[in-house]
Design an enzyme around this catalytic site. Sequence first.
Site, PDB file in Angstrom:
ATOM      1  N   LYS A  53      45.443   1.667   4.600  1.00  0.00           N
ATOM      2  CA  LYS A  53      44.411   2.046   4.911  1.00  0.00           C
ATOM      3  C   LYS A  53      42.886   1.774   4.043  1.00  0.00           C
ATOM      4  O   LYS A  53      43.699   1.660   2.648  1.00  0.00           O
ATOM      5  CB  LYS A  53      44.696   3.704   4.051  1.00  0.00           C
ATOM      6  CG  LYS A  53      43.489   4.432   3.929  1.00  0.00           C
ATOM      7  CD  LYS A  53      42.692   5.722   5.247  1.00  0.00           C
ATOM      8  CE  LYS A  53      42.426   6.654   4.670  1.00  0.00           C
ATOM      9  NZ  LYS A  53      42.771   7.478   4.001  1.00  0.00           N
ATOM     10  N   HIS A 152      36.045  11.681  -2.572  1.00  0.00           N
ATOM     11  CA  HIS A 152      37.011  12.399  -2.568  1.00  0.00           C
ATOM     12  C   HIS A 152      36.708  13.861  -2.857  1.00  0.00           C
ATOM     13  O   HIS A 152      36.036  14.469  -2.538  1.00  0.00           O
ATOM     14  CB  HIS A 152      37.616  11.909  -3.689  1.00  0.00           C
ATOM     15  CG  HIS A 152      37.925  10.102  -3.089  1.00  0.00           C
ATOM     16  ND1 HIS A 152      38.220   9.953  -1.725  1.00  0.00           N
ATOM     17  CD2 HIS A 152      38.850   9.217  -2.753  1.00  0.00           C
ATOM     18  CE1 HIS A 152      38.741   8.906  -1.434  1.00  0.00           C
ATOM     19  NE2 HIS A 152      38.466   7.972  -2.402  1.00  0.00           N
TER      20      HIS A 152
END
Length: 275
Positions: A53, A152
Site C-alpha cells: 500500500k 488519517h
Amino acid sequence: MNIAYSSCPNDTFVFHAWAHGLLPEAPKLNVTYADIDKTNQWAMNKEGPEIMKISFGALPWVLDDYNLIPCGGALGRGCGPLVLLKDQSENPASLSGKKVAVPSERSTAYLLFRLWAAQNVPDGLGEIVVLPFNEIMPAVRDGKIDAGLVIHEARFTYQHYNLCLMADLGEWWEKDTGLPIPLGAIIARRSLNVDDVTKWIRKSVQYAWSNPAESDAYVMEHAQEMSAEVAKQHIDLYVNKFTEDLGEEGYAAVRALLGRAAKEGLVPSISGGSL
C-alpha cells in the site's frame, strides 16, 4: 506471498480475511506493518514486499516496476487532508513564508496541499518540514511550526489539541474537480499476476463487509490506542465502493491528480497507457 500495509483501521479491516487465511484459494500472506512513507520509499527503491500500500502521490515513480491494483486502496469523498493552525485564520495568504509540517513529500496529501497553495498562497510557502503524522498536531499546538498538514484520524481528533481548521483540502478538491480524492494505492510487482492479486484482495474486501465484526480484534490490536468509535469512523470513511473497484470515476480521479501535479512539476508525467 509478502505484503506491506499500515496499521490503520481501514487497512487491517480490508486485509483481515486474507491475512488470517480465511480465503481458501489465496496463498498464505506474510504481513509487514509499515507507514505509507516507508512503503513509498521501498517501492521507489525497488525494495520491500511484492504487494504494498503506497500513496497515489508516489505512483508516477514506480509504475515501471509495479502494477496498480484496481481494488484495496483508499479513495473517497469527505476524507481529504486538513490544513491546521494554532490560531483561527481563514485567509490562506497568511501562510506566505510560513513553516509548514507535512507527513510526506511523496503523498497525495502533499500534492493536494501544493496544488491548493498554488491557487491560494500567492507569495509562496516558506519551509516545508516532514514529520511523522502523529507528531504534527503537537508541533502546531506547541508553536514549533506555523501550520500542519494532517491525515488519517486527525480529522476526528484535531480539536483535542485546540487547533483550528484553515482548509479541508478534500472539500476544495471535490469542488474544483467533482471527483473523489485518490489517497492510498495498492501496487504489485509486475512479476505477479494482476488478475489473481485483484481477485484475492477483492474477496478480502467483500468478506470484511459481509462479516464486519470478525475483524474487530485485529483492527483494535493495531489501532495505536485509538478508540473503537474512532476506528469505526476511520473504516466507514476510507473503505467504500472504490476499495472494491476503482472504476471509471476512480481512475479519472487518479489521472486528474497526477496530471495536475505533473503540470506543476511536482511528479513525473505518466503516459496514457500506464493507468
